[in-house]
Design an enzyme around this catalytic site. Structure first.
Site, PDB file in Angstrom:
ATOM      1  N   LYS A 149      -7.024  -9.593  16.000  1.00 36.50           N
ATOM      2  CA  LYS A 149      -8.324 -10.209  15.715  1.00 36.50           C
ATOM      3  C   LYS A 149      -8.095 -11.715  15.755  1.00 36.50           C
ATOM      4  O   LYS A 149      -6.939 -12.165  15.769  1.00 36.50           O
ATOM      5  CB  LYS A 149      -8.861  -9.786  14.345  1.00 36.50           C
ATOM      6  CG  LYS A 149      -7.980 -10.243  13.196  1.00 36.50           C
ATOM      7  CD  LYS A 149      -8.624  -9.963  11.840  1.00 36.50           C
ATOM      8  CE  LYS A 149      -7.769 -10.528  10.723  1.00 36.50           C
ATOM      9  NZ  LYS A 149      -8.322 -10.332   9.407  1.00 36.50           N
ATOM     10  N   ARG A 168       0.391  -6.557  15.828  1.00 41.15           N
ATOM     11  CA  ARG A 168       0.714  -5.181  15.446  1.00 41.15           C
ATOM     12  C   ARG A 168      -0.502  -4.274  15.632  1.00 41.15           C
ATOM     13  O   ARG A 168      -1.575  -4.560  15.148  1.00 41.15           O
ATOM     14  CB  ARG A 168       1.193  -5.125  13.991  1.00 41.15           C
ATOM     15  CG  ARG A 168       2.601  -5.637  13.814  1.00 41.15           C
ATOM     16  CD  ARG A 168       3.004  -5.618  12.366  1.00 41.15           C
ATOM     17  NE  ARG A 168       2.299  -6.652  11.612  1.00 41.15           N
ATOM     18  CZ  ARG A 168       2.390  -6.800  10.293  1.00 41.15           C
ATOM     19  NH1 ARG A 168       3.139  -5.971   9.578  1.00 41.15           N
ATOM     20  NH2 ARG A 168       1.740  -7.768   9.664  1.00 41.15           N
ATOM     21  N   ASN A 204     -10.118   0.334   2.633  1.00 41.67           N
ATOM     22  CA  ASN A 204      -9.758   0.178   4.049  1.00 41.67           C
ATOM     23  C   ASN A 204     -10.386   1.271   4.911  1.00 41.67           C
ATOM     24  O   ASN A 204     -10.852   1.013   6.020  1.00 41.67           O
ATOM     25  CB  ASN A 204      -8.234   0.174   4.215  1.00 41.67           C
ATOM     26  CG  ASN A 204      -7.663  -1.234   4.078  1.00 41.67           C
ATOM     27  OD1 ASN A 204      -8.389  -2.181   3.813  1.00 41.67           O
ATOM     28  ND2 ASN A 204      -6.354  -1.365   4.258  1.00 41.67           N
ATOM     29  N   LEU A 215      -6.131  -8.850   0.675  1.00 42.88           N
ATOM     30  CA  LEU A 215      -6.266 -10.022   1.528  1.00 42.88           C
ATOM     31  C   LEU A 215      -6.320  -9.652   3.008  1.00 42.88           C
ATOM     32  O   LEU A 215      -5.752  -8.650   3.440  1.00 42.88           O
ATOM     33  CB  LEU A 215      -5.148 -11.025   1.269  1.00 42.88           C
ATOM     34  CG  LEU A 215      -3.688 -10.611   1.405  1.00 42.88           C
ATOM     35  CD1 LEU A 215      -3.246 -10.664   2.865  1.00 42.88           C
ATOM     36  CD2 LEU A 215      -2.826 -11.537   0.565  1.00 42.88           C
ATOM     37  N   LYS A 257      -3.025   2.398  10.198  1.00 39.16           N
ATOM     38  CA  LYS A 257      -2.013   3.054   9.361  1.00 39.16           C
ATOM     39  C   LYS A 257      -2.654   3.688   8.117  1.00 39.16           C
ATOM     40  O   LYS A 257      -2.353   4.834   7.778  1.00 39.16           O
ATOM     41  CB  LYS A 257      -0.985   1.990   8.962  1.00 39.16           C
ATOM     42  CG  LYS A 257       0.069   2.411   7.979  1.00 39.16           C
ATOM     43  CD  LYS A 257       1.173   1.375   7.898  1.00 39.16           C
ATOM     44  CE  LYS A 257       0.866   0.212   6.978  1.00 39.16           C
ATOM     45  NZ  LYS A 257       1.078   0.412   5.563  1.00 39.16           N
ATOM     46  N   GLU A 267      -5.645 -10.894   6.915  1.00 35.48           N
ATOM     47  CA  GLU A 267      -4.883 -11.846   7.712  1.00 35.48           C
ATOM     48  C   GLU A 267      -5.863 -12.851   8.308  1.00 35.48           C
ATOM     49  O   GLU A 267      -6.968 -12.492   8.696  1.00 35.48           O
ATOM     50  CB  GLU A 267      -4.113 -11.122   8.823  1.00 35.48           C
ATOM     51  CG  GLU A 267      -2.955 -10.336   8.260  1.00 35.48           C
ATOM     52  CD  GLU A 267      -2.140  -9.632   9.335  1.00 35.48           C
ATOM     53  OE1 GLU A 267      -2.194 -10.035  10.501  1.00 35.48           O
ATOM     54  OE2 GLU A 267      -1.461  -8.662   8.971  1.00 35.48           O
ATOM     55  N   LYS A 307      -7.483   1.197  -2.922  1.00 31.19           N
ATOM     56  CA  LYS A 307      -6.969   0.502  -1.736  1.00 31.19           C
ATOM     57  C   LYS A 307      -7.249   1.304  -0.464  1.00 31.19           C
ATOM     58  O   LYS A 307      -7.786   0.787   0.524  1.00 31.19           O
ATOM     59  CB  LYS A 307      -5.458   0.265  -1.908  1.00 31.19           C
ATOM     60  CG  LYS A 307      -4.763  -0.259  -0.693  1.00 31.19           C
ATOM     61  CD  LYS A 307      -5.205  -1.663  -0.350  1.00 31.19           C
ATOM     62  CE  LYS A 307      -4.702  -2.049   1.012  1.00 31.19           C
ATOM     63  NZ  LYS A 307      -4.923  -3.426   1.331  1.00 31.19           N
ATOM     64  N   THR A 331       0.858  -1.189   0.000  1.00 29.63           N
ATOM     65  CA  THR A 331       0.000   0.000   0.000  1.00 29.63           C
ATOM     66  C   THR A 331       0.895   1.240   0.000  1.00 29.63           C
ATOM     67  O   THR A 331       1.615   1.486   0.956  1.00 29.63           O
ATOM     68  CB  THR A 331      -0.919  -0.021   1.232  1.00 29.63           C
ATOM     69  OG1 THR A 331      -1.650  -1.246   1.205  1.00 29.63           O
ATOM     70  CG2 THR A 331      -1.890   1.148   1.221  1.00 29.63           C
ATOM     71  N   CYS A 365      -3.030  -2.579   9.188  1.00 30.47           N
ATOM     72  CA  CYS A 365      -3.558  -1.865   8.008  1.00 30.47           C
ATOM     73  C   CYS A 365      -4.509  -0.720   8.327  1.00 30.47           C
ATOM     74  O   CYS A 365      -4.241   0.426   7.960  1.00 30.47           O
ATOM     75  CB  CYS A 365      -4.252  -2.859   7.092  1.00 30.47           C
ATOM     76  SG  CYS A 365      -3.166  -4.207   6.615  1.00 30.47           S
TER      77      CYS A 365
HETATM   78  C1  UGA Z   1      -7.704  -5.349   6.295  1.00 28.56           C
HETATM   79  C2  UGA Z   1      -8.712  -5.440   5.132  1.00 28.56           C
HETATM   80  O1  UGA Z   1      -9.890  -6.113   5.558  1.00 28.56           O
HETATM   81  C3  UGA Z   1      -8.087  -6.204   3.945  1.00 28.56           C
HETATM   82  O2  UGA Z   1      -8.995  -6.205   2.840  1.00 28.56           O
HETATM   83  C4  UGA Z   1      -6.804  -5.499   3.549  1.00 28.56           C
HETATM   84  O3  UGA Z   1      -6.155  -6.181   2.466  1.00 28.56           O
HETATM   85  C5  UGA Z   1      -5.857  -5.463   4.739  1.00 28.56           C
HETATM   86  O4  UGA Z   1      -6.491  -4.756   5.825  1.00 28.56           O
HETATM   87  C6  UGA Z   1      -4.598  -4.736   4.309  1.00 28.56           C
HETATM   88  O5  UGA Z   1      -4.691  -3.548   3.964  1.00 28.56           O
HETATM   89  O6  UGA Z   1      -3.556  -5.374   4.169  1.00 28.56           O
HETATM   90  P1  UGA Z   1      -6.893  -7.057   8.216  1.00 28.56           P
HETATM   91  O7  UGA Z   1      -6.099  -5.919   8.761  1.00 28.56           O
HETATM   92  O8  UGA Z   1      -6.267  -8.396   8.070  1.00 28.56           O
HETATM   93  O9  UGA Z   1      -7.457  -6.686   6.745  1.00 28.56           O
HETATM   94  O10 UGA Z   1      -8.126  -7.269   9.192  1.00 28.56           O
HETATM   95  P2  UGA Z   1      -9.702  -7.029   9.180  1.00 28.56           P
HETATM   96  O11 UGA Z   1     -10.373  -8.332   9.195  1.00 28.56           O
HETATM   97  O12 UGA Z   1     -10.107  -6.074   8.135  1.00 28.56           O
HETATM   98  O13 UGA Z   1      -9.908  -6.355  10.615  1.00 28.56           O
HETATM   99  C7  UGA Z   1      -9.339  -5.087  10.930  1.00 28.56           C
HETATM  100  C8  UGA Z   1      -9.728  -4.681  12.331  1.00 28.56           C
HETATM  101  O14 UGA Z   1     -11.119  -4.355  12.418  1.00 28.56           O
HETATM  102  C9  UGA Z   1      -9.489  -5.753  13.393  1.00 28.56           C
HETATM  103  O15 UGA Z   1      -8.962  -5.159  14.547  1.00 28.56           O
HETATM  104  C10 UGA Z   1     -10.857  -6.322  13.642  1.00 28.56           C
HETATM  105  O16 UGA Z   1     -11.018  -6.901  14.911  1.00 28.56           O
HETATM  106  C11 UGA Z   1     -11.701  -5.070  13.495  1.00 28.56           C
HETATM  107  N1  UGA Z   1     -13.109  -5.372  13.180  1.00 28.56           N
HETATM  108  C12 UGA Z   1     -13.451  -5.891  11.972  1.00 28.56           C
HETATM  109  C13 UGA Z   1     -14.100  -5.117  14.111  1.00 28.56           C
HETATM  110  O17 UGA Z   1     -13.816  -4.638  15.242  1.00 28.56           O
HETATM  111  N2  UGA Z   1     -15.400  -5.378  13.793  1.00 28.56           N
HETATM  112  C14 UGA Z   1     -15.757  -5.886  12.593  1.00 28.56           C
HETATM  113  O18 UGA Z   1     -16.980  -6.080  12.358  1.00 28.56           O
HETATM  114  C15 UGA Z   1     -14.768  -6.157  11.654  1.00 28.56           C
END
Ligand code: UGA
Length: 422
Positions: free
Chosen positions: A318, A325, A205, A150, A260, A152, A201, A121, A257
């Site tokens: 999560k 991180r 996010n 994607l 940031k 994690e 992107k 990104t 992600c």
């Molecule tokens: C996120 C995006 O979902 C991906 O599409 C993206 O590629 C990635 O960032 C990135 O830019 O590399 P990720 O950081 O793995 O993916 O995690 P998410 O599943 O999106 O969750 C992000 C945060 O939101 C976590 O702390 C999660 O617990 C929180 N969250 C998510 C909630 O508190 N409630 C929800 O309903 C969903």
């Protein structure tokens, strides 16, 4: 195709192993010698479901290899993915110095007509900037944007079943080659210019982070008016224009992600003369969310945390990952300890965190605790015998920052329960 991926982090590793599984010859360049050694022997140093199998398959059929030298990895490649970290600078903007360094390193070794694909990104305008840089050293290559979406914990599944593939380039040949590269995947392809691709992107996010924050804000308001946020968000989600995804209230979003990228987009807006007040508000509300959870814990132990013992379930940002991180759990642990609490933590996939007291298992963490705080939504926490938890604890309160447990079941055991928005 002959593909190179520079950077064997989450994104690079999944992309490289995924492309090898699609039949491409993939060489992954990685600066960390120990990581190259581990990966070459089939050991994946991060916890990501199915990734070890994918890496071992690629090594086994000879389509995937790992290299200490980026130059060696990049030579002769038709497509070179850049998947190195873009950490946050002090002013919130993304730091592209590693990308810059890598491109400078391999630039003059690239094959004529190669595609340099920005997977990391990067700030808006980066593809153009790096195109100019490579033109400057006489490399006859095309730089384009192909952001990664994607998640994690489900990165491998996301690679094979993407919601869409975004290709940002005005070069027709480059676009056709990229479409060819992904031809085995069944997904809509959005072809646009590089700046728009880079914005997609950040937009995705930032929007998702905004949705999570909206759910958190609604949950906070539900608490104030005596509504049940779960029912409220369920009732909202049935509206097909809204849907159910990313509306789970919790301790605030974290990870490598969302925090940031939201700050980076605010910085991009500022540089461009636009005041992204909405997104600034999201960041502010998110920062506040962890403090609200701490207030619940404080209240649960009678108003002061000093001298109390807090059992903390979950350290990953999560469920489904061992990544801590920018984890809300660590934020909570810091705040609690700053107020004098002793925190004893357990996470099924995080074995240790510097300076944090770790318990052997979930039940062990609760021994003599005044309060149990659930910060990561690991399904296995639902299977812990709460009767044993009650007997192990000194206090009788559970603060469930992920709404993981059934409040009725908790209360029937004589424990006090506090969730988010209910
Ligand atoms: C996120 C995006 O979902 C991906 O599409 C993206 O590629 C990635 O960032 C990135 O830019 O590399 P990720 O950081 O793995 O993916 O995690 P998410 O599943 O999106 O969750 C992000 C945060 O939101 C976590 O702390 C999660 O617990 C929180 N969250 C998510 C909630 O508190 N409630 C929800 O309903 C969903």
């Amino acid at each position: 195709m002959r593909v190179t991926v520079i950077g064997a982090g989450y994104v690079g590793l999944v992309t490289g192993a995924g492309l090898a599984a699609l039949g491409h010859r993939v060489r992954v360049g990685e600066a960390d010698q120990e990581r190259v050694r581990q990966l070459s022997s089939g050991h994946v140093p991060i916890f990501e479901p199915d990734l070890d199998r994918l890496v071992r398959d690629g090594l086994g059929n000879g389509l995937l290899s790992f290299h200490r030298s980026n130059i060696e990895a990049a030579e002769g490649a038709e497509v070179v993915f850049i998947a190195v970290p873009t950490p946050e600078r002090d002013d919130g903007a993304a730091d592209v110095s590693i990308v810059e360094w890598v491109i400078g390193e391999v630039g003059s070794h690239l094959q004529e007509g190669a595609l340099v694909v920005l997977k990391s990104t990067v700030p808006v305008g980066s593809a153009k900037r790096f195109q100019d840089l490579l033109d400057g050293v006489g490399a006859n290559v095309v730089v384009l944007s192909n952001p990664e979406f994607l998640r994690e914990g489900s990165a491998v599944a996301d690679f094979f079943h993407p919601d869409r593939i975004v290709i940002g380039s005005k070069d027709q040949r480059a676009v056709e080659q990229m479409v060819q590269l992904y031809t085995a995947l069944d997904a809509p392809i959005v072809v646009t210019d590089a700046v728009s691709s880079e914005m997609i992107k950040y937009g995705a996010n930032a929007y998702l982070a905004t949705r999570v924050t909206f759910a958190n804000a609604m949950a906070n308001l539900c608490e104030a008016v005596g509504a049940d946020a779960r029912d409220v968000l369920l009732g909202m989600g049935y509206d097909r224009r809204i849907g159910f995804h990313f509306l789970n209230p919790g301790p605030g979003f974290g990870g490598s992600c969302f925090p940031k990228d939201t700050r980076a987009l605010v910085a991009i807006a500022e540089e461009s003369g636009y005041d992204f007040a909405l997104l600034k508000g999201v960041i502010e509300v998110n920062d506040e969310q962890a403090r609200r959870i701490v207030a619940k814990v404080r209240e649960a132990v009678g108003g002061t945390l000093d001298g109390t013992v807090v059992a903390l379930w979950g350290l990953a940002f999560k469920a489904g990952t061992d990544d801590t991180r920018d984890s809300p759990s660590l934020r909570l642990a810091d705040y609690l300890r700053a107020e004098g609490a002793r925190v004893r933590a357990y996470d099924p996939h995080v074995r240790s965190v510097p300076e944090l007291e770790m318990a052997a298992d979930a039940l062990d963490a609760t021994k003599a605790a005044d309060v149990l705080l659930i910060a990561t939504e690991w399904g296995e926490f639902q299977n812990v015998d709460l009767g044993e938890v009650r007997d192990a604890m000194r206090g009788d309160a559970i603060v469930d920052a992920r709404n993981l447990l059934d409040p009725g079941a908790v209360r029937r055991l004589g424990l006090r329960y506090s969730g988010v928005g209910r």
